[in-house]
Scaffold this motif. Sequence first.
Motif, PDB file in Angstrom:
ATOM      1  N   PHE A  56     -10.067  -6.731  -6.235  1.00 43.27           N
ATOM      2  CA  PHE A  56      -8.765  -6.378  -6.804  1.00 43.27           C
ATOM      3  C   PHE A  56      -7.998  -7.620  -7.247  1.00 43.27           C
ATOM      4  O   PHE A  56      -7.352  -7.627  -8.300  1.00 43.27           O
ATOM      5  N   ILE A  57      -8.045  -8.670  -6.440  1.00 45.22           N
ATOM      6  CA  ILE A  57      -7.327  -9.902  -6.776  1.00 45.22           C
ATOM      7  C   ILE A  57      -7.882 -10.510  -8.060  1.00 45.22           C
ATOM      8  O   ILE A  57      -7.135 -11.000  -8.925  1.00 45.22           O
ATOM      9  N   ASP A  58      -9.195 -10.479  -8.210  1.00 47.75           N
ATOM     10  CA  ASP A  58      -9.826 -11.075  -9.386  1.00 47.75           C
ATOM     11  C   ASP A  58      -9.607 -10.244 -10.646  1.00 47.75           C
ATOM     12  O   ASP A  58      -9.713 -10.772 -11.763  1.00 47.75           O
ATOM     13  N   ALA A  59      -9.317  -8.957 -10.477  1.00 47.75           N
ATOM     14  CA  ALA A  59      -9.074  -8.090 -11.636  1.00 47.75           C
ATOM     15  C   ALA A  59      -7.635  -8.253 -12.120  1.00 47.75           C
ATOM     16  O   ALA A  59      -6.736  -8.562 -11.342  1.00 47.75           O
ATOM     17  N   ASP A  60      -7.426  -8.091 -13.371  1.00 46.81           N
ATOM     18  CA  ASP A  60      -6.076  -8.197 -13.947  1.00 46.81           C
ATOM     19  C   ASP A  60      -5.374  -6.843 -13.860  1.00 46.81           C
ATOM     20  O   ASP A  60      -5.304  -6.091 -14.832  1.00 46.81           O
ATOM     21  N   ILE A  61      -4.867  -6.524 -12.687  1.00 48.82           N
ATOM     22  CA  ILE A  61      -4.132  -5.280 -12.515  1.00 48.82           C
ATOM     23  C   ILE A  61      -2.671  -5.611 -12.236  1.00 48.82           C
ATOM     24  O   ILE A  61      -2.329  -6.716 -11.811  1.00 48.82           O
ATOM     25  N   THR A  62      -1.812  -4.656 -12.448  1.00 45.67           N
ATOM     26  CA  THR A  62      -0.376  -4.884 -12.301  1.00 45.67           C
ATOM     27  C   THR A  62      -0.006  -5.077 -10.835  1.00 45.67           C
ATOM     28  O   THR A  62      -0.701  -4.582  -9.938  1.00 45.67           O
ATOM     29  N   PRO A  63       1.085  -5.794 -10.579  1.00 43.25           N
ATOM     30  CA  PRO A  63       1.541  -5.965  -9.193  1.00 43.25           C
ATOM     31  C   PRO A  63       1.767  -4.637  -8.475  1.00 43.25           C
ATOM     32  O   PRO A  63       1.460  -4.500  -7.291  1.00 43.25           O
ATOM     33  N   ASP A  64       2.286  -3.656  -9.210  1.00 40.54           N
ATOM     34  CA  ASP A  64       2.540  -2.356  -8.599  1.00 40.54           C
ATOM     35  C   ASP A  64       1.238  -1.692  -8.154  1.00 40.54           C
ATOM     36  O   ASP A  64       1.149  -1.149  -7.043  1.00 40.54           O
ATOM     37  N   LEU A  65       0.206  -1.771  -8.992  1.00 40.10           N
ATOM     38  CA  LEU A  65      -1.086  -1.177  -8.653  1.00 40.10           C
ATOM     39  C   LEU A  65      -1.727  -1.958  -7.504  1.00 40.10           C
ATOM     40  O   LEU A  65      -2.341  -1.359  -6.604  1.00 40.10           O
ATOM     41  N   LEU A  66      -1.568  -3.279  -7.494  1.00 39.05           N
ATOM     42  CA  LEU A  66      -2.106  -4.088  -6.409  1.00 39.05           C
ATOM     43  C   LEU A  66      -1.456  -3.705  -5.084  1.00 39.05           C
ATOM     44  O   LEU A  66      -2.131  -3.576  -4.052  1.00 39.05           O
ATOM     45  N   SER A  67      -0.129  -3.485  -5.098  1.00 39.25           N
ATOM     46  CA  SER A  67       0.584  -3.068  -3.890  1.00 39.25           C
ATOM     47  C   SER A  67       0.108  -1.707  -3.415  1.00 39.25           C
ATOM     48  O   SER A  67      -0.014  -1.464  -2.203  1.00 39.25           O
ATOM     49  N   LYS A  68      -0.175  -0.812  -4.348  1.00 38.80           N
ATOM     50  CA  LYS A  68      -0.645   0.525  -3.979  1.00 38.80           C
ATOM     51  C   LYS A  68      -2.021   0.456  -3.328  1.00 38.80           C
ATOM     52  O   LYS A  68      -2.302   1.167  -2.351  1.00 38.80           O
ATOM     53  N   HIS A  69      -2.903  -0.401  -3.879  1.00 40.45           N
ATOM     54  CA  HIS A  69      -4.225  -0.567  -3.279  1.00 40.45           C
ATOM     55  C   HIS A  69      -4.094  -1.111  -1.853  1.00 40.45           C
ATOM     56  O   HIS A  69      -4.791  -0.660  -0.940  1.00 40.45           O
ATOM     57  N   ARG A  70      -3.206  -2.094  -1.669  1.00 40.74           N
ATOM     58  CA  ARG A  70      -2.992  -2.658  -0.332  1.00 40.74           C
ATOM     59  C   ARG A  70      -2.520  -1.586   0.627  1.00 40.74           C
ATOM     60  O   ARG A  70      -2.992  -1.489   1.761  1.00 40.74           O
ATOM     61  N   PHE A  71      -1.586  -0.760   0.167  1.00 33.76           N
ATOM     62  CA  PHE A  71      -1.040   0.297   1.013  1.00 33.76           C
ATOM     63  C   PHE A  71      -2.131   1.278   1.439  1.00 33.76           C
ATOM     64  O   PHE A  71      -2.227   1.644   2.626  1.00 33.76           O
ATOM     65  N   VAL A  72      -2.977   1.682   0.503  1.00 31.43           N
ATOM     66  CA  VAL A  72      -4.037   2.646   0.802  1.00 31.43           C
ATOM     67  C   VAL A  72      -5.044   2.057   1.796  1.00 31.43           C
ATOM     68  O   VAL A  72      -5.452   2.725   2.762  1.00 31.43           O
ATOM     69  N   ILE A  73      -5.445   0.803   1.569  1.00 31.81           N
ATOM     70  CA  ILE A  73      -6.394   0.160   2.478  1.00 31.81           C
ATOM     71  C   ILE A  73      -5.811   0.077   3.882  1.00 31.81           C
ATOM     72  O   ILE A  73      -6.480   0.387   4.885  1.00 31.81           O
ATOM     73  N   ALA A  74      -4.543  -0.334   3.986  1.00 31.59           N
ATOM     74  CA  ALA A  74      -3.890  -0.468   5.294  1.00 31.59           C
ATOM     75  C   ALA A  74      -3.759   0.877   5.991  1.00 31.59           C
ATOM     76  O   ALA A  74      -4.006   0.990   7.201  1.00 31.59           O
ATOM     77  N   GLU A  75      -3.386   1.921   5.251  1.00 32.37           N
ATOM     78  CA  GLU A  75      -3.244   3.255   5.839  1.00 32.37           C
ATOM     79  C   GLU A  75      -4.586   3.792   6.328  1.00 32.37           C
ATOM     80  O   GLU A  75      -4.674   4.378   7.416  1.00 32.37           O
ATOM     81  N   ASN A  76      -5.616   3.602   5.539  1.00 33.97           N
ATOM     82  CA  ASN A  76      -6.941   4.073   5.943  1.00 33.97           C
ATOM     83  C   ASN A  76      -7.432   3.343   7.190  1.00 33.97           C
ATOM     84  O   ASN A  76      -8.073   3.940   8.063  1.00 33.97           O
ATOM     85  N   ARG A  77      -7.144   2.036   7.273  1.00 30.19           N
ATOM     86  CA  ARG A  77      -7.528   1.269   8.468  1.00 30.19           C
ATOM     87  C   ARG A  77      -6.830   1.826   9.702  1.00 30.19           C
ATOM     88  O   ARG A  77      -7.448   1.993  10.758  1.00 30.19           O
ATOM     89  N   ARG A  78      -5.543   2.077   9.589  1.00 35.41           N
ATOM     90  CA  ARG A  78      -4.798   2.611  10.731  1.00 35.41           C
ATOM     91  C   ARG A  78      -5.372   3.948  11.173  1.00 35.41           C
ATOM     92  O   ARG A  78      -5.464   4.233  12.371  1.00 35.41           O
ATOM     93  N   ALA A  79      -5.735   4.784  10.208  1.00 35.21           N
ATOM     94  CA  ALA A  79      -6.306   6.096  10.544  1.00 35.21           C
ATOM     95  C   ALA A  79      -7.624   5.932  11.302  1.00 35.21           C
ATOM     96  O   ALA A  79      -7.890   6.659  12.274  1.00 35.21           O
ATOM     97  N   ARG A  80      -8.453   4.982  10.870  1.00 34.80           N
ATOM     98  CA  ARG A  80      -9.724   4.747  11.557  1.00 34.80           C
ATOM     99  C   ARG A  80      -9.485   4.273  12.985  1.00 34.80           C
ATOM    100  O   ARG A  80     -10.139   4.740  13.924  1.00 34.80           O
ATOM    101  N   TYR A  81      -8.577   3.337  13.150  1.00 35.18           N
ATOM    102  CA  TYR A  81      -8.292   2.816  14.481  1.00 35.18           C
ATOM    103  C   TYR A  81      -7.717   3.904  15.382  1.00 35.18           C
ATOM    104  O   TYR A  81      -8.082   3.997  16.559  1.00 35.18           O
ATOM    105  N   HIS A  82      -6.814   4.726  14.836  1.00 34.73           N
ATOM    106  CA  HIS A  82      -6.211   5.784  15.653  1.00 34.73           C
ATOM    107  C   HIS A  82      -7.246   6.810  16.089  1.00 34.73           C
ATOM    108  O   HIS A  82      -7.181   7.330  17.211  1.00 34.73           O
ATOM    109  N   SER A  83      -8.200   7.117  15.231  1.00 34.61           N
ATOM    110  CA  SER A  83      -9.222   8.102  15.597  1.00 34.61           C
ATOM    111  C   SER A  83     -10.040   7.610  16.787  1.00 34.61           C
ATOM    112  O   SER A  83     -10.444   8.401  17.652  1.00 34.61           O
TER     113      SER A  83
END
Length: 414
Positions: free
Chosen positions: A265-292
């Motif tokens: 994602f960092i190497d791709a030319d995506i907008t800051p807003d889209l980069l923030s959304k990807h970060r949010f999704v990755i972080a949320e999915n990690r939390r869900a895995r840990y909670h399970s």
Amino acid sequence: MAEEIEVYGDDDGIMLLGDSEDIQQALAELQISEEHTTDISKAAILKTAHRATKMFGKAQERSGRWVKLTKESAQKAREHGFLRNNATGNFMGVIGKGGKGGIKGNVQFERIAGGFNPAKVANVEMLMLTMALEQAMKEMTDYLKQIDAKVDQVLRQQKNAELAKFLSVAGLVAEAENELSHIGTLSDATWDQLGNSAQTVNEVQQYSLLQLKDIAEKIASSVNDTRTTKDTLVKARSGIGDWLAVAADCLRMRDRIDMLKVQRFIDADITPDLLSKHRFVIAENRRARYHSITDATAHLRQAIKEAVQGKDDTMRVILLPMDAPVVMREGNAIVDALARFDKALGEEYAVTHFSEKQWNDAMGEVGQALADGTGHLLQQAGDNLKEGTKQVGNLVNGAGDQIKKAFGNFPKLW
């Protein structure tokens, strides 16, 4: 401090950017030891000069420290006025210059000095995510070394083709990491080879959780019979260790895949807003895995507590002198193993051990009760007959001398 320090934070950690001496002063005021922080210059994502420049520009020349957000550091953040930004849900602000000279009460959120722009904020948040990933992978690696885990052996013993795919994923991820470290970027061909690797890891993780759930149910079903509890716990102990190791390796593997994904994602030319959304999704999915997984360990702890509780009472220790102590020891060993695993996941709590009453102490209590003319323990013996009838019969037939020795000087209790 001479200059302002930029402060960022999320659910995983806090990052301070600025002059190194000012950061040291800020850490001292926060009562956070510098040895418990990580120098961001050592972050894997910044090892490539091109990526570091793209993310931070000249800001890469500034010092930075990241500290994992524990219960203790989170409390310190609250005490010093680090509140969440309502817009992002994360911490963001400055400390030091232009206010009270210290940290407390001197954090700004809405209008931040120094010209914070969306691209910079998105890059910093993504850097914090990678710092958390690296820390988690290190802790999982240390845990697996500590218990001398043999995940590949556990999975091979299942003779399940789907589980065996996990081992091939490990090889593909290692190859991708090697390519990234030597070339600096990940080719489309290598990324395509990874294919459904995350799904494969998820399936293995779910399988491990099902195994732990099955063990918890077996322990819970043994609650009314001490000997069954003993046999169940003895058998469960190694199984729990095996499947905790598998779950730990699955978490580590998903973090490794997420790290590769972030750098794509960092190497791709995506907008800051889209980069923030990807970060949010990755972080949320990690939390869900840990909670399970922490939910599964909590369920196991409760099952063990219910099965073991009361197994150290006086009459059970006397009637089943070979079984009751084993129940205590096995229960304690398992809760210790669960605590070590949960600690590696960042979940720390006080471990409550089950007491182990000695046979001599139990006999002393019986003797004292009889000497005092009380019938309390006699009544207790009667209450235990339903559970103990079969066990007592076996003991009488198979260990008559032991029973005679135990009760030779006392009136019969049944």
